[in-house]
Design an enzyme around this catalytic site. Structure first.
Site, PDB file in Angstrom:
ATOM      1  N   HIS A 116      -9.340   2.323   4.458  1.00  0.00           N
ATOM      2  CA  HIS A 116      -8.134   1.686   3.910  1.00  0.00           C
ATOM      3  C   HIS A 116      -6.940   1.899   4.844  1.00  0.00           C
ATOM      4  O   HIS A 116      -6.116   0.994   5.030  1.00  0.00           O
ATOM      5  CB  HIS A 116      -7.767   2.293   2.549  1.00  0.00           C
ATOM      6  N   TYR A 156       0.860  -1.181   0.000  1.00  0.00           N
ATOM      7  CA  TYR A 156       0.000   0.000   0.000  1.00  0.00           C
ATOM      8  C   TYR A 156       0.897   1.233   0.000  1.00  0.00           C
ATOM      9  O   TYR A 156       1.995   1.201   0.566  1.00  0.00           O
ATOM     10  CB  TYR A 156      -0.902   0.008   1.244  1.00  0.00           C
ATOM     11  N   PHE A 198      -5.269   9.099  -4.227  1.00  0.00           N
ATOM     12  CA  PHE A 198      -4.080   8.483  -4.833  1.00  0.00           C
ATOM     13  C   PHE A 198      -3.783   7.204  -4.062  1.00  0.00           C
ATOM     14  O   PHE A 198      -3.678   7.242  -2.834  1.00  0.00           O
ATOM     15  CB  PHE A 198      -2.850   9.398  -4.732  1.00  0.00           C
ATOM     16  N   GLU A 199      -3.679   6.107  -4.775  1.00  0.00           N
ATOM     17  CA  GLU A 199      -3.226   4.863  -4.157  1.00  0.00           C
ATOM     18  C   GLU A 199      -2.548   4.030  -5.225  1.00  0.00           C
ATOM     19  O   GLU A 199      -3.072   3.930  -6.333  1.00  0.00           O
ATOM     20  CB  GLU A 199      -4.406   4.001  -3.658  1.00  0.00           C
ATOM     21  N   VAL A 200      -1.405   3.464  -4.893  1.00  0.00           N
ATOM     22  CA  VAL A 200      -0.870   2.357  -5.675  1.00  0.00           C
ATOM     23  C   VAL A 200      -0.813   1.215  -4.682  1.00  0.00           C
ATOM     24  O   VAL A 200      -0.257   1.381  -3.587  1.00  0.00           O
ATOM     25  CB  VAL A 200       0.533   2.651  -6.240  1.00  0.00           C
TER      26      VAL A 200
END
Ligand code: GDP
Ligand code: MN
Length: 348
Positions: free
Chosen positions: A272, A178, A235-237
């Site tokens: 999250h 994450y 924004f998340e990768v």
């Protein structure tokens, strides 16, 4: 023609350019965007920047998800901009409606009260479905099942620097699950009982809690109370396999039963973040200093002049939110025992 929930796929010819994947450089990843048809021009701006700064060299796919069918304009414009394959998915009704255990009268009463208190999106039903979907379902959409990694992109974001290293590959090669660029404090009024729910989950599922977790990012009293710090999830990768793991699914299912997506206004960002901080190991969460990012109203501009020059950044370093008072990024560094970058004190 397509499996249920799949509206269409626009494959891209490579124009004779060899894909990085041919050399084993790419990983199994996709961009993912949840959007409405009228978001088309705002998402177009985001895509243009992602392509110019990164994806034109990689041609990763892009999955678009919507609770309504995408129209032709949306599909035409986005598939023209994306250099990889574009895929359009319809969200099944069961993932975008009130679950049967929710008392809709009680939920309506809450929306009325929150709207009177002028809480942002407090009166919105669709925003609640969106937050619940991003919390518990997007990674299970049939179109997402083909992939191991995702990068979430929202309308109207900006990228200010070249992305010279593939973030997906970075995550895969370094054991990350994450990641984030911005973090901050959540509005208390939107999550009054979220921590109570999270604590209940922790006591019912101690097997899912990582020993080397990042509780110190979430709590200043060893887990008694939540300090409201969260990673900003626009924004998340991240790892789709992690979100699809029994640990995360048990967590989401437990929170969902408690009803706070509708009786309060739980955001997918704190949901999250709590999951990542409790169920991942410290070194599985990554802060991307070198991805310069804006989503209204906050900017992450990389700390360190060399990085900014090397990556051809056009953000003003004084706009960087990281070390300002309302950011939680400094707490993250402390919680995981990372040394803050040189020069951070000048940016407060
Ligand atoms: P904010 O960033 O919290 O202000 O919320 P946004 O309006 O940006 O919404 C978050 C994401 O969900 C964006 O990618 C939106 O395009 C998407 N979104 C929000 N509401 C809806 C909706 O009702 N339907 C669909 N399909 N997407 C939505
Ligand atoms: Mn947004």
């Amino acid at each position: 023609l397509y499996p249920s929930g799949v509206q269409g796929i626009t494959p891209k010819p490579t124009g004779g350019v060899p894909l990085p994947e041919a050399d084993g450089i790419r990983v199994n990843a996709t961009f993912v965007t949840l959007a409405r048809n009228h978001d088309v021009w705002e998402i177009a701006r985001s895509i243009r920047q992602v392509e110019d700064r990164f994806n034109r060299n990689y041609h990763y796919d892009w999955v678009f998800l919507n609770d309504q069918p995408f129209d032709d304009t949306f599909k035409k414009v986005t598939s023209a901009l994306v250099s990889g394959n574009t895929k359009y998915g319809l969200i099944p009704k069961e993932h975008w409606s009130f679950p049967e255990w929710i008392d809709e009268k009680k939920a309506a009463q809450v929306r009325k009260e929150m709207s009177e208190k002028k809480i942002i999106y407090g009166d919105s039903i669709s925003y609640r479905h969106m937050c619940r979907y991003e919390s518990g379902f997007f990674f299970r959409h049939p179109l997402m099942l083909d992939y191991e990694w995702y990068w979430r992109v929202e309308p109207s974001i900006e990228l200010f620097c070249d992305i010279s290293e593939d973030p997906f590959k970075f995550m895969a090669d370094n054991g990350k699950k994450y990641s984030f660029t911005l973090s901050l404090y959540e509005y208390e009024e939107t999550i009054p009982t979220l921590w109570k729910s999270a604590k209940k989950f922790m006591s019912e599922h101690p097997e899912h809690i990582a020993e080397d977790n990042t509780m110190a990012f979430l709590s200043d009293d060893n887990g008694e109370t939540y300090n409201r710090c969260h990673f900003w999830s626009n924004f998340e990768v991240g790892s789709l396999n992690w979100l699809r793991s029994p640990a995360y699914i048990d967590y989401f299912t437990s929170l969902d039963k408690d009803g706070g997506f509708f009786y309060e206004r739980w955001g997918d960002a704190p949901v999250h973040s709590i999951a990542a901080a409790l169920m991942l190991k410290k070194d599985e969460i990554h802060f991307f200093n070198n991805i310069a990012y804006y989503h209204v109203p906050f900017t992450h501009c990389p700390t360190g002049e060399k990085t900014r020059l090397d990556l051809k950044c056009h953000c003003n370093p004084s706009d960087n939110f990281d070390w300002k008072g309302y950011s939680c990024t400094s707490r993250f560094f402390d919680a995981v025992g990372m040394k803050k970058p040189e020069g951070y004190e000048d940016e407060k």
